[in-house]
Design a protein around this motif. Structure first.
Motif, short mmCIF file in Angstrom:
data_model
loop_
_atom_site.label_atom_id
_atom_site.label_comp_id
_atom_site.label_asym_id
_atom_site.label_seq_id
_atom_site.Cartn_x
_atom_site.Cartn_y
_atom_site.Cartn_z
N VAL A 189 0.97 -1.18 0.11
CA VAL A 189 -0.14 0.00 -0.10
C VAL A 189 0.91 1.26 -0.20
O VAL A 189 1.61 1.55 1.00
N ARG A 191 -0.33 4.36 -0.86
CA ARG A 191 -0.90 5.67 -0.13
C ARG A 191 -2.42 5.07 0.26
O ARG A 191 -2.89 4.14 -0.19
N GLY A 192 -3.00 5.98 1.27
CA GLY A 192 -4.37 5.37 1.76
C GLY A 192 -4.51 4.32 2.39
O GLY A 192 -3.56 3.96 2.94
N SER A 193 -5.58 3.68 2.57
CA SER A 193 -6.02 2.25 3.04
C SER A 193 -6.64 1.49 2.09
O SER A 193 -7.23 1.89 1.34
N ALA A 194 -6.55 0.31 2.43
CA ALA A 194 -7.34 -0.71 1.64
C ALA A 194 -7.64 -2.26 2.42
O ALA A 194 -7.10 -2.18 3.54
N SER A 202 -2.83 -0.11 5.89
CA SER A 202 -2.85 1.19 5.82
C SER A 202 -1.58 1.60 5.08
O SER A 202 -0.68 0.45 4.87
N GLN A 203 -1.31 2.90 4.91
CA GLN A 203 0.02 3.20 3.93
C GLN A 203 1.18 2.75 4.72
O GLN A 203 1.30 2.68 5.81
N ALA A 219 -10.39 -0.17 -1.67
CA ALA A 219 -10.09 1.04 -1.15
C ALA A 219 -11.00 1.39 0.01
O ALA A 219 -12.16 1.41 0.10
N THR A 224 -6.86 4.72 -2.37
CA THR A 224 -5.81 4.08 -2.17
C THR A 224 -4.68 3.90 -3.34
O THR A 224 -5.32 3.99 -4.64
#
Length: 232
Positions: A189, A191-194, A202-203, A219, A224
Motif C-alpha cells: 500500500v 497511499r491511503g488504506s485498503a 494502511s499506508q 479502497a 488507495t
C-alpha cells in the motif's frame, strides 16, 4: 495464506538527506524473518530531501524498479541513459553483469518520495538493460495496470524474473480483483488504506499472499494507491 507486514514494523534509517523505511532486511537493518518474499528482495520507501541523492554506485544480478510517488528522480547510468522519473512512470534496470548509476532528487528544494524495489533475476549473466515508460495510472483509476512482465506483454516493460508488477489507484470504496496465474503475491500500500482479501492495510503496509485463487483490493474512505506483485 495471508501474512501482514505492518508499516510500523519496517526497518528505518534517517540520514538527514534520506529518510528510508525497509520492508525487508537492507543495509544496516537486519531481520532474519524478513529477508524478502519469493523473488521479491527489497521494498524501500525513500524520501530524498531537495538536492540530495545517491552518488554513482554499482549493481549486479538484480532486477531494479523505481516507482515515484511525489517529485522527480534524476537518473544517470553507465549505459548512457539519463532521465527524470516522475509519478506515473516506471524505471526498470536489469543490472545483469553490472551497471553503475546515480539517482538524485530532481528538485533542489522539494522532497522526492519513491519506492525502490529489487527482485532476484531468473537468469544470471545477462547484459544490463535500462528502460522507462509512462503508464495511465493517474488517468485510469480502478484498473490494475501491468507495468513489468517476463515477456513485456500488453505494453508492459520486460524484465528478467518470473513475476509481474501491477499498479492501481482505486477510488474510495471501489475495488479491483485479479485471478492468480502464479502461486504467490505481494500487495504494497503506497497511499491511503485498503482491505485486501479481508485484511485491513494502511499506508506502508505489505501483505504476502500464498495459495489463494484471487486477490481482492477494496479502497478505504480516502482511496488507495497500491502495487501488486504476482510471484512464482
Amino acid at each position: 495464506m495471508l501474512t501482514v507486514r505492518k508499516s510500523k514494523d519496517r526497518g528505518h534509517a534517517n540520514h538527514g538527506w534520506l529518510d528510508s523505511k525497509f520492508s525487508f532486511s537492507f543495509a544496516d537493518y537486519y531481520d532474519p524473518k524478513s529477508m524478502g518474499f519469493r523473488a521479491l528482495r527489497v521494498i524501500n520507501e525513500d524520501v530524498i530531501s531537495g538536492g540530495g541523492g545517491f552518488g554513482t554506485h554499482g549493481h549486479k544480478e538484480m532486477e531494479i524498479v523505481t516507482y515515484v510517488l511525489d517529485g522527480g528522480v534524476a537518473h544517470q547510468d553507465s549505459l548512457g541513459s539519463g532521465s527524470v522519473i516522475v509519478p506515473g512512470e516506471l524505471q526498470h534496470m536489469s543490472a545483469g553483469t553490472g551497471i553503475r548509476h546515480s539517482e538524485y532528487n530532481a528538485s533542489k528544494t522539494d522532497p522526492a518520495h519513491m519506492l525502490q524495489i529489487w527482485l532476484l533475476p531468473s537468469k544470471a549473466g545477462v547484459a544490463p538493460v535500462y528502460s522507462q515508460q509512462k503508464f495511465p495510472i493517474d488517468a485510469e483509476h480502478n484498473l490494475l495496470h501491468l507495468l513489468v512482465s517476463p515477456d513485456g506483454h500488453d505494453g508492459s516493460l520486460a524484465w528478467n524474473t518470473d513475476a509481474e508488477l501491477y499498479a492501481t489507484k482505486i477510488d474510495a470504496n471501489d475495488r479491483v480483483e485479479h485471478a492468480f496465474t502464479r502461486k504467490h503475491g505481494w500487495v504494497q500500500v503506497a497511499r491511503g488504506s485498503a482491505i485486501v482479501n479481508g485484511e485491513e492495510l494502511s499506508q506502508g503496509d505489505g501483505l504476502a499472499i500464498s495459495e489463494e485463487v484471487s486477490v481482492s483490493i477494496v479502497a478505504g474512505q480516502s482511496g488507495t494507491e497500491v502495487l501488486f506483485f504476482e510471484l512464482s
